[in-house]
Design an enzyme around this catalytic site. Structure first.
Site, PDB file in Angstrom:
ATOM      1  N   ASP A  16       0.839  -1.202   0.000  1.00 26.61           N
ATOM      2  CA  ASP A  16       0.000   0.000   0.000  1.00 26.61           C
ATOM      3  C   ASP A  16       0.870   1.246   0.000  1.00 26.61           C
ATOM      4  OD1 ASP A  16      -2.287   1.490   0.042  1.00 26.61           O
ATOM      5  OD2 ASP A  16      -2.836   1.024   2.103  1.00 26.61           O
ATOM      6  N   ARG A  20       0.185   7.647  -2.529  1.00 24.71           N
ATOM      7  CA  ARG A  20       0.710   8.688  -1.634  1.00 24.71           C
ATOM      8  C   ARG A  20       2.169   8.998  -1.937  1.00 24.71           C
ATOM      9  NH1 ARG A  20      -1.310   5.763   3.459  1.00 24.71           N
ATOM     10  NH2 ARG A  20      -1.928   4.325   1.813  1.00 24.71           N
ATOM     11  N   ARG A  29       0.037   9.319 -10.237  1.00 29.25           N
ATOM     12  CA  ARG A  29      -0.079   8.071  -9.477  1.00 29.25           C
ATOM     13  C   ARG A  29       0.604   6.914 -10.204  1.00 29.25           C
ATOM     14  NH1 ARG A  29      -3.670   7.604  -5.420  1.00 29.25           N
ATOM     15  NH2 ARG A  29      -4.050   5.431  -5.921  1.00 29.25           N
ATOM     16  N   HIS A  33       2.966   3.578  -9.005  1.00 29.26           N
ATOM     17  CA  HIS A  33       2.772   2.156  -9.305  1.00 29.26           C
ATOM     18  C   HIS A  33       4.024   1.563  -9.983  1.00 29.26           C
ATOM     19  CE1 HIS A  33      -1.218   2.366  -7.821  1.00 29.26           C
ATOM     20  NE2 HIS A  33      -1.732   3.051  -8.827  1.00 29.26           N
ATOM     21  N   THR A  62     -10.482  -6.846  -5.733  1.00 26.15           N
ATOM     22  CA  THR A  62     -11.734  -6.748  -6.490  1.00 26.15           C
ATOM     23  C   THR A  62     -12.243  -5.300  -6.457  1.00 26.15           C
ATOM     24  OG1 THR A  62     -12.211  -9.005  -5.809  1.00 26.15           O
ATOM     25  CG2 THR A  62     -14.042  -7.755  -6.706  1.00 26.15           C
ATOM     26  N   ASN A  64     -10.513  -2.654  -6.393  1.00 26.40           N
ATOM     27  CA  ASN A  64      -9.696  -1.759  -7.228  1.00 26.40           C
ATOM     28  C   ASN A  64     -10.267  -1.566  -8.643  1.00 26.40           C
ATOM     29  OD1 ASN A  64      -6.546  -2.918  -5.798  1.00 26.40           O
ATOM     30  ND2 ASN A  64      -7.748  -1.121  -5.271  1.00 26.40           N
ATOM     31  N   TRP A  65     -11.189  -2.452  -9.068  1.00 29.34           N
ATOM     32  CA  TRP A  65     -11.809  -2.250 -10.396  1.00 29.34           C
ATOM     33  C   TRP A  65     -12.574  -0.932 -10.442  1.00 29.34           C
ATOM     34  CZ3 TRP A  65      -9.928  -4.957 -14.138  1.00 29.34           C
ATOM     35  CH2 TRP A  65      -9.586  -6.307 -13.969  1.00 29.34           C
ATOM     36  N   ARG A 190      -5.311  -2.203   8.490  1.00 38.29           N
ATOM     37  CA  ARG A 190      -6.479  -3.059   8.237  1.00 38.29           C
ATOM     38  C   ARG A 190      -6.072  -4.174   7.295  1.00 38.29           C
ATOM     39  NH1 ARG A 190      -7.711   1.962   6.254  1.00 38.29           N
ATOM     40  NH2 ARG A 190      -7.162   1.791   4.063  1.00 38.29           N
TER      41      ARG A 190
HETATM   42  C1  FPP Z   1      -1.756   0.327  -3.347  1.00 38.30           C
HETATM   43  O1  FPP Z   1      -1.336   1.637  -3.525  1.00 38.30           O
HETATM   44  C2  FPP Z   1      -1.282  -0.526  -4.404  1.00 38.30           C
HETATM   45  C3  FPP Z   1      -2.074  -1.055  -5.376  1.00 38.30           C
HETATM   46  C4  FPP Z   1      -3.510  -0.800  -5.474  1.00 38.30           C
HETATM   47  C5  FPP Z   1      -1.552  -1.910  -6.421  1.00 38.30           C
HETATM   48  C6  FPP Z   1      -0.278  -2.641  -6.128  1.00 38.30           C
HETATM   49  C7  FPP Z   1       0.482  -2.672  -7.376  1.00 38.30           C
HETATM   50  C8  FPP Z   1       1.826  -2.651  -7.491  1.00 38.30           C
HETATM   51  C9  FPP Z   1       2.690  -2.704  -6.332  1.00 38.30           C
HETATM   52  C10 FPP Z   1       2.514  -2.548  -8.798  1.00 38.30           C
HETATM   53  C11 FPP Z   1       2.229  -3.619  -9.801  1.00 38.30           C
HETATM   54  C12 FPP Z   1       2.223  -4.991  -9.276  1.00 38.30           C
HETATM   55  C13 FPP Z   1       2.995  -6.012  -9.736  1.00 38.30           C
HETATM   56  C14 FPP Z   1       2.843  -7.359  -9.170  1.00 38.30           C
HETATM   57  C15 FPP Z   1       3.992  -5.845 -10.789  1.00 38.30           C
HETATM   58  P1  FPP Z   1      -2.437   2.769  -3.599  1.00 38.30           P
HETATM   59  O2  FPP Z   1      -2.542   3.201  -5.024  1.00 38.30           O
HETATM   60  O3  FPP Z   1      -3.712   2.305  -2.997  1.00 38.30           O
HETATM   61  O4  FPP Z   1      -1.753   3.846  -2.730  1.00 38.30           O
HETATM   62  P2  FPP Z   1      -2.491   5.005  -1.889  1.00 38.30           P
HETATM   63  O5  FPP Z   1      -3.296   4.313  -0.826  1.00 38.30           O
HETATM   64  O6  FPP Z   1      -1.350   5.783  -1.332  1.00 38.30           O
HETATM   65  O7  FPP Z   1      -3.319   5.789  -2.859  1.00 38.30           O
END
Ligand code: FPP
Length: 249
Positions: A16, A20, A29, A33, A62, A64-65, A190
């Site tokens: 996670d 941020r 963003r 990633h 799920t 995240n879609w 969480r």
């Molecule tokens: C959470 O960060 C992360 C994700 C929703 C996706 C995780 C993906 C990766 C680590 C990269 C690709 C994966 C692989 C296996 C190559 P967030 O976007 O929710 O962060 P935030 O809470 O700070 O907004």
């Protein structure tokens, strides 16, 4: 080291904080990633070197879609690139790749890359890398319940014979050991539907480090903390001390 009780066999990570990390640096963003994918590569390599038998990463839930279409596409592209570009590295390090989650919802090219990597690494046994994609623990439990209900309907399973072991086998993580250590980055505290049955007795480790900055030292710190936890599984400390004494004499 990897067979000692002080060392987790199965480590699961909720990655996670990509967003941020990017926002703090005025980056889009997608940059978070991308750096998150680099952290995945580092972590897999270090987990393998450390002797972890199974590493499960929550790559896409799920829920995240529901993110903006552009972000979903970027995440799917990153996932596909990882599956294609890392295949040689996985093979070279004897890492078996397994996907869990509703793969039928993935874009065809991502699903095909996942299944290709699974086929190509199925025989390897240095470490198992599990990618949870389009995954939600409750939905996986429902899917398992349907499978078992179907066996009951066909008369191959008696309701009275259903136990924790069979339910565990029916989950998409069926053959994997229970999670020993569950890590979440970014300071959030969480579980977000991650492996609810499998991580039932897991030690939890929360770190403020944002996922793109997760590195060898962060994983080592989690392993170190785990080594000092006393996992009593319902016993008293005195019983545990007795067991330890018995194992040295
Ligand atoms: C959470 O960060 C992360 C994700 C929703 C996706 C995780 C993906 C990766 C680590 C990269 C690709 C994966 C692989 C296996 C190559 P967030 O976007 O929710 O962060 P935030 O809470 O700070 O907004």
């Amino acid at each position: 080291m990897s067979d000692s009780p002080e060392f987790p066999r199965h480590v699961a990570i909720i990655m996670d904080g990509n967003g941020r990390w990017a926002v703090q640096r005025n980056h889009p963003r997608s940059a978070g990633h991308e750096r998150g994918a680099d952290a995945v590569r580092r972590t897999v390599r270090h987990a393998r070197k450390s002797g972890i038998r199974c590493l499960t990463l929550f790559a896409f839930s799920t829920l995240n879609w529901q993110r903006p279409t552009v972000e979903v596409r970027e995440l799917m592209d990153l996932l596909e690139r990882f599956l294609v570009e890392e295949l040689d590295e996985l093979r070279g390090n004897h890492i078996k790749l397994v996907g869990i989650g509703e793969r039928e919802l993935l874009p065809t090219s991502v699903r095909e890359s996942l299944e290709h990597a699974e086929r190509e690494t199925a025989h390897l046994d240095g470490m198992t890398l599990v990618l949870a994609v389009s995954y939600d623990g409750r939905r996986d439990l429902v899917r398992a319940a349907r499978l078992l209900a179907e066996q009951v309907r066909r008369g191959t399973l008696l309701p009275a014979d259903l136990d924790e072991h069979q339910l565990s086998k029916a989950l998409s993580t069926g053959d994997l050991p229970d999670v020993d250590l569950l890590v979440r980055t970014s300071g959030e505290v969480r579980l977000s539907g991650f492996l609810p049955f499998e991580a039932c007795y897991a030690e939890l480790y929360f770190t403020p480090v944002l996922w793109p900055e997760f590195d060898e030292s962060t994983l080592d710190a989690a392993l170190e903390e785990y080594a000092h936890r006393q996992r009593r599984f319902g016993l008293t400390s005195e019983q545990m001390a007795g067991d330890q004494l018995a194992s040295v004499i």
